[in-house]
Write an enzyme that holds these catalytic residues in place. Structure first.
Site, PDB file in Angstrom:
ATOM      1  N   ASP A  38      -0.287  -9.483  26.757  1.00  0.00           N
ATOM      2  CA  ASP A  38      -1.351  -8.926  25.916  1.00  0.00           C
ATOM      3  C   ASP A  38      -2.005  -7.749  26.634  1.00  0.00           C
ATOM      4  OD1 ASP A  38      -0.878 -11.020  24.187  1.00  0.00           O
ATOM      5  OD2 ASP A  38      -2.483 -12.257  25.021  1.00  0.00           O
TER       6      ASP A  38
HETATM    7  N1  URA Z   1       0.029 -15.887  26.963  1.00  0.00           N
HETATM    8  C1  URA Z   1      -1.011 -15.221  26.409  1.00  0.00           C
HETATM    9  O1  URA Z   1      -1.819 -15.789  25.693  1.00  0.00           O
HETATM   10  N2  URA Z   1      -1.106 -13.909  26.679  1.00  0.00           N
HETATM   11  C2  URA Z   1      -0.261 -13.239  27.498  1.00  0.00           C
HETATM   12  O2  URA Z   1      -0.433 -12.039  27.729  1.00  0.00           O
HETATM   13  C3  URA Z   1       0.792 -13.961  28.064  1.00  0.00           C
HETATM   14  C4  URA Z   1       0.921 -15.289  27.781  1.00  0.00           C
END
Ligand code: URA
Length: 229
Positions: A101
């Site tokens: 993310d």
């Molecule tokens: N899980 C998440 O919620 N976000 C990420 O960036 C990676 C794994």
């Protein structure tokens, strides 16, 4: 690999230019003119363009330390693409093996080898991704067993695969998972009544993040092999 991709990887032609060359009858595979750009070619095939034999560039395998507020995409969106930190040629050929993310930091693997990235991301290969997670509330000891048994994520029919949770402090844990569902870590903690306030990926398949934020390096051959299983 597709013929048009092979030509891009062995020349400086764009995909459109490669397809034009294929359609014009300038490309042969094992001495036969091929005009379908989707034809699959292998390393032991002889591919020629206007009579000259082509050699595909070797695949690249890169580890990058992603800063916050960047996106795992080849193009900028609301945040800049993390590819801005890579000073390598032919960046458009590269893709990310397991995206993070925008607000997540840490280890990202980048390659142009689709089969290799599939091995890393497909859950059946059990390639562990390790996250250091900051939490808004103290974690309950019972969560260790719940994460091991599988968590029911909202909107999912099946429990998550067994995950290993290690408590570092009440508000900081290490979580190792082998799946990569959308926002999986945040959703797992939401499912047990907690909230992720910081998320950082420390390791993938036994390879640890060892470069500073915004820095990158090529993986060694043994690391590439290690991540191939
Ligand atoms: N899980 C998440 O919620 N976000 C990420 O960036 C990676 C794994």
């Amino acid at each position: 690999m597709r013929l048009d991709k092979f030509i891009c990887k062995s020349t400086n032609l764009s995909r459109t230019q490669a397809i034009e060359q294929i359609h014009s009858g300038s490309v042969s595979v094992n001495s036969v003119i091929i005009q379908d750009e989707a034809t699959q070619v292998h390393q032991n095939n002889t591919v020629t363009l206007n009579g000259e034999a082509l050699q595909a560039r070797p695949f690249r395998y890169i580890l990058l330390h992603k800063p916050a507020n960047t996106i795992c995409s080849n193009v900028d969106e609301v945040y800049p693409s993390l590819f801005h930190y890579l000073d390598v040629d032919n960046v458009s050929e590269l893709h990310i093996a397991g995206r993070l993310d925008a607000d997540t930091t840490g280890m990202v693997l980048i390659t142009d080898d689709g089969r290799w990235s599939y091995n890393i991301t497909t859950p059946t290969n059990l390639c562990a991704k390790v996250y250091r997670v900051g939490l808004s509330r103290p974690i309950a000891e019972t969560s260790v067993e719940r994460f091991k048994q599988g968590i029911q994520l909202q909107g999912e029919a099946q429990l998550t695969h067994p995950a290993q949770l290690s408590i570092i402090t009440p508000n900081e844990v290490l979580l190792s998972i082998t799946q990569g569902k959308f926002h999986q870590v945040k959703r797992m903690f939401a499912a047990v009544g907690n909230r992720v306030v910081s998320l950082h990926r420390e390791a993938i398949g036994g390879v640890h993040l060892d470069v500073d934020v915004e820095q990158w390096r090529y993986l060694s051959e043994s690391e590439v092999q290690q991540l191939s299983h």
